[in-house]
Design an enzyme around this catalytic site. Structure first.
Site, PDB file in Angstrom:
ATOM      1  N   ALA A 167      -3.823  -2.730  -0.890  1.00 41.67           N
ATOM      2  CA  ALA A 167      -2.935  -3.899  -0.957  1.00 41.67           C
ATOM      3  C   ALA A 167      -1.491  -3.452  -0.983  1.00 41.67           C
ATOM      4  CB  ALA A 167      -3.234  -4.709  -2.224  1.00 41.67           C
TER       5      ALA A 167
ATOM      6  N   LEU B 131      -6.128   2.730  -8.352  1.00 37.77           N
ATOM      7  CA  LEU B 131      -7.487   2.242  -8.601  1.00 37.77           C
ATOM      8  C   LEU B 131      -8.469   2.787  -7.572  1.00 37.77           C
ATOM      9  CD1 LEU B 131      -9.474   0.501 -10.172  1.00 37.77           C
ATOM     10  CD2 LEU B 131      -8.766  -1.478  -8.810  1.00 37.77           C
TER      11      LEU B 131
ATOM     12  N   TYR C  55       3.712 -12.326  -3.954  1.00 36.45           N
ATOM     13  CA  TYR C  55       2.578 -11.413  -4.174  1.00 36.45           C
ATOM     14  C   TYR C  55       1.340 -12.217  -4.602  1.00 36.45           C
ATOM     15  CZ  TYR C  55      -0.357  -8.001  -6.663  1.00 36.45           C
ATOM     16  OH  TYR C  55      -1.413  -7.248  -7.120  1.00 36.45           O
TER      17      TYR C  55
ATOM     18  N   THR D   4       1.354  -3.770  -3.304  1.00 36.47           N
ATOM     19  CA  THR D   4       1.368  -4.099  -4.750  1.00 36.47           C
ATOM     20  C   THR D   4       2.778  -4.158  -5.336  1.00 36.47           C
ATOM     21  OG1 THR D   4       1.071  -1.756  -5.281  1.00 36.47           O
ATOM     22  CG2 THR D   4      -0.924  -3.109  -5.130  1.00 36.47           C
TER      23      THR D   4
ATOM     24  N   ASP E  53      -4.249 -11.322 -11.872  1.00 38.41           N
ATOM     25  CA  ASP E  53      -3.869 -12.420 -12.782  1.00 38.41           C
ATOM     26  C   ASP E  53      -2.650 -13.174 -12.249  1.00 38.41           C
ATOM     27  OD1 ASP E  53      -2.305 -10.120 -13.168  1.00 38.41           O
ATOM     28  OD2 ASP E  53      -1.822 -10.647 -15.236  1.00 38.41           O
TER      29      ASP E  53
HETATM   30  N1  LIG Z   1      -1.268  -2.475 -10.342  1.00 39.53           N
HETATM   31  C1  LIG Z   1      -1.521  -3.573 -11.045  1.00 39.53           C
HETATM   32  O1  LIG Z   1      -0.994  -3.788 -12.141  1.00 39.53           O
HETATM   33  C2  LIG Z   1      -2.520  -4.576 -10.525  1.00 39.53           C
HETATM   34  C3  LIG Z   1      -2.780  -5.728 -11.280  1.00 39.53           C
HETATM   35  C4  LIG Z   1      -3.713  -6.645 -10.801  1.00 39.53           C
HETATM   36  C5  LIG Z   1      -4.373  -6.424  -9.600  1.00 39.53           C
HETATM   37  N2  LIG Z   1      -4.070  -5.326  -8.886  1.00 39.53           N
HETATM   38  C6  LIG Z   1      -4.775  -5.117  -7.604  1.00 39.53           C
HETATM   39  O2  LIG Z   1      -5.559  -3.962  -7.735  1.00 39.53           O
HETATM   40  C7  LIG Z   1      -5.667  -3.300  -6.475  1.00 39.53           C
HETATM   41  C8  LIG Z   1      -5.329  -1.826  -6.634  1.00 39.53           C
HETATM   42  O3  LIG Z   1      -4.001  -1.728  -7.159  1.00 39.53           O
HETATM   43  P1  LIG Z   1      -3.325  -0.323  -7.483  1.00 39.53           P
HETATM   44  O4  LIG Z   1      -2.621  -0.469  -8.774  1.00 39.53           O
HETATM   45  O5  LIG Z   1      -4.315   0.759  -7.284  1.00 39.53           O
HETATM   46  O6  LIG Z   1      -2.228  -0.292  -6.331  1.00 39.53           O
HETATM   47  P2  LIG Z   1      -1.675   0.938  -5.504  1.00 39.53           P
HETATM   48  O7  LIG Z   1      -1.629   2.158  -6.357  1.00 39.53           O
HETATM   49  O8  LIG Z   1      -0.408   0.444  -4.878  1.00 39.53           O
HETATM   50  O9  LIG Z   1      -2.782   1.144  -4.395  1.00 39.53           O
HETATM   51  C9  LIG Z   1      -2.897   0.323  -3.258  1.00 39.53           C
HETATM   52  C10 LIG Z   1      -3.171   1.199  -2.074  1.00 39.53           C
HETATM   53  O10 LIG Z   1      -3.304   0.383  -0.897  1.00 39.53           O
HETATM   54  C11 LIG Z   1      -2.530   0.996   0.127  1.00 39.53           C
HETATM   55  N3  LIG Z   1      -2.177   0.081   1.194  1.00 39.53           N
HETATM   56  C12 LIG Z   1      -0.972  -0.496   1.459  1.00 39.53           C
HETATM   57  N4  LIG Z   1      -1.026  -1.165   2.615  1.00 39.53           N
HETATM   58  C13 LIG Z   1      -2.271  -1.024   3.100  1.00 39.53           C
HETATM   59  C14 LIG Z   1      -2.919  -1.468   4.280  1.00 39.53           C
HETATM   60  N5  LIG Z   1      -2.268  -2.184   5.218  1.00 39.53           N
HETATM   61  N6  LIG Z   1      -4.204  -1.134   4.475  1.00 39.53           N
HETATM   62  C15 LIG Z   1      -4.876  -0.384   3.581  1.00 39.53           C
HETATM   63  N7  LIG Z   1      -4.314   0.084   2.441  1.00 39.53           N
HETATM   64  C16 LIG Z   1      -3.027  -0.234   2.203  1.00 39.53           C
HETATM   65  C17 LIG Z   1      -1.332   1.526  -0.611  1.00 39.53           C
HETATM   66  O11 LIG Z   1      -0.584   2.439   0.174  1.00 39.53           O
HETATM   67  P3  LIG Z   1       1.009   2.585  -0.156  1.00 39.53           P
HETATM   68  O12 LIG Z   1       1.100   3.084  -1.556  1.00 39.53           O
HETATM   69  O13 LIG Z   1       1.461   3.593   0.869  1.00 39.53           O
HETATM   70  O14 LIG Z   1       1.594   1.220   0.006  1.00 39.53           O
HETATM   71  C18 LIG Z   1      -2.006   2.178  -1.799  1.00 39.53           C
HETATM   72  O15 LIG Z   1      -2.487   3.467  -1.498  1.00 39.53           O
HETATM   73  C19 LIG Z   1      -4.747  -4.062  -5.519  1.00 39.53           C
HETATM   74  O16 LIG Z   1      -5.531  -4.943  -4.748  1.00 39.53           O
HETATM   75  C20 LIG Z   1      -3.846  -4.862  -6.432  1.00 39.53           C
HETATM   76  O17 LIG Z   1      -3.395  -6.058  -5.817  1.00 39.53           O
HETATM   77  C21 LIG Z   1      -3.185  -4.371  -9.312  1.00 39.53           C
END
Ligand SMILES: NC(=O)c1ccc[n+]([C@@H]2O[C@H](COP(=O)([O-])OP(=O)(O)OC[C@H]3O[C@@H](n4cnc5c(N)ncnc54)[C@H](OP(=O)(O)O)[C@@H]3O)[C@@H](O)[C@H]2O)c1
Length: 283
Positions: free
Chosen positions: A60, A12, A125, A62, A102
């Site tokens: 985050a 994202l 989580y 995730t 969610d």
């Molecule tokens: N994916 C889903 O289905 C989903 C659903 C609902 C909400 N969300 C929320 O949407 C947001 C984006 O999700 P996404 O799918 O893009 O997840 P993602 O691809 O895992 O991206 C999250 C990014 O945050 C990085 N991160 C980890 N620890 C961190 C830290 N201490 N400080 C700063 N950055 C850090 C991760 O690095 P690493 O990859 O190296 O850990 C990754 O690059 C998150 O807040 C998640 O909780 C996601």
């Protein structure tokens, strides 16, 4: 106007940086290892240097199952890390959009979750993301937003559509749970929604943010394969058969009315989003 996007290497965050660049808005994307949000001195030094007017906090932990076995990490990054971001935004007068999930709901709902419904997470989580929400909302600021999204997929990311297509292309059997329903949501639609909300001047607080429509994971898998033109059988299974470490809400459809009102219309349907995702990912 200067934006900061955390988690900018994630699925994202990366697309959100692209959205801002496409609008000609100045942006700096941050991520680990350079700027972990749980490192307050590092965060403070960044804010002092860059002084963002808007922060879109996507960073985050995730890995939902991984959080069950590393609760400390989940709480430190998703809870304390988000509290750090919120404190910096307060101190430097930056608007904040925090991306939540969610999974803050227990899934016992029988109608789409309203943004005011009480959260009750059933996983570490979900608990850690709720701790982040509480930290953001505790400031009571009119320009602090919590956006709950769900079932995120997008180009370049590790996500469900990609996993399903990979398994199908490798000829592996596909059995998918049909007792969890939610709202698949695409990064290319979430990113503009977050930017719009950050710039809207709308009241702060919680906004649900998902593509239109809902389905079970099984139905989503069938949609993915049909739209990708891959013909393989898919069977159903139950969540208890899958037996993952973290419990997931069985029902997490989000009522996005509040965001729809701010933006003057809903996000596109998830089927439309899926078509655009496949076009981009398979190009
Ligand atoms: N994916 C889903 O289905 C989903 C659903 C609902 C909400 N969300 C929320 O949407 C947001 C984006 O999700 P996404 O799918 O893009 O997840 P993602 O691809 O895992 O991206 C999250 C990014 O945050 C990085 N991160 C980890 N620890 C961190 C830290 N201490 N400080 C700063 N950055 C850090 C991760 O690095 P690493 O990859 O190296 O850990 C990754 O690059 C998150 O807040 C998640 O909780 C996601």
């Amino acid at each position: 106007m200067k934006f900061m996007v955390t988690g900018a290497l994630g699925q994202l965050g990366r697309v959100t940086v692209e959205e801002l660049q496409a609008r000609g808005i100045e942006v700096v994307g941050t991520d680990i290892p350079e700027l972990p949000v749980d490192d307050l001195p590092a965060l403070q030094a960044f804010f002092e240097g860059y002084r963002p007017s808007h922060v879109l906090h996507c960073g985050a932990i995730t890995n939902v199952d991984g959080c069950e076995t590393d609760r400390d990490l989940a709480m430190r990054v998703n809870g304390r890390g988000t509290a750090n971001v919120a404190e910096m935004c307060r101190d430097f007068d930056s608007a904040l959009v925090y991306v939540s999930t969610d999974f803050v709901f227990d899934g016992n709902g029988t109608r789409p979750y309203h943004h005011n419904d009480a959260p009750s997470p059933v996983s570490v989580y979900g608990e850690s993301k709720l701790a982040g929400e509480t930290a953001v909302l505790s400031h009571g600021r009119p320009d602090f937003y919590v956006t709950r999204t769900a079932w995120v997929f997008g180009p370049g990311g590790e996500n469900f559509p990609k996993a399903i297509m990979n398994r199908a292309n490798q000829g592996l059997p596909l059995s998918v749970v049909d007792d969890q329903v939610g709202c698949p949501s695409m990064t290319r639609d979430l990113a503009p929604a977050m930017v719009d909300l950050a710039l809207s001047g709308a009241d702060g607080g919680v906004y649900h943010m998902a593509n239109e429509g809902s389905c079970s994971w099984y139905e989503f898998a069938c949609d993915i394969l049909t739209r990708a033109g891959i013909e393989v059988p898919v069977t159903t299974m139950s969540s208890s058969e899958l037996d993952r470490p973290a419990k997931r809400p069985s029902y997490s459809i989000l009522d996005c009315t509040r965001l729809t009102e701010v933006r003057g219309g809903p996000l596109p349907t998830y089927q439309d989003a899926l078509d655009r995702y496949l076009e981009e990912e398979l190009a």
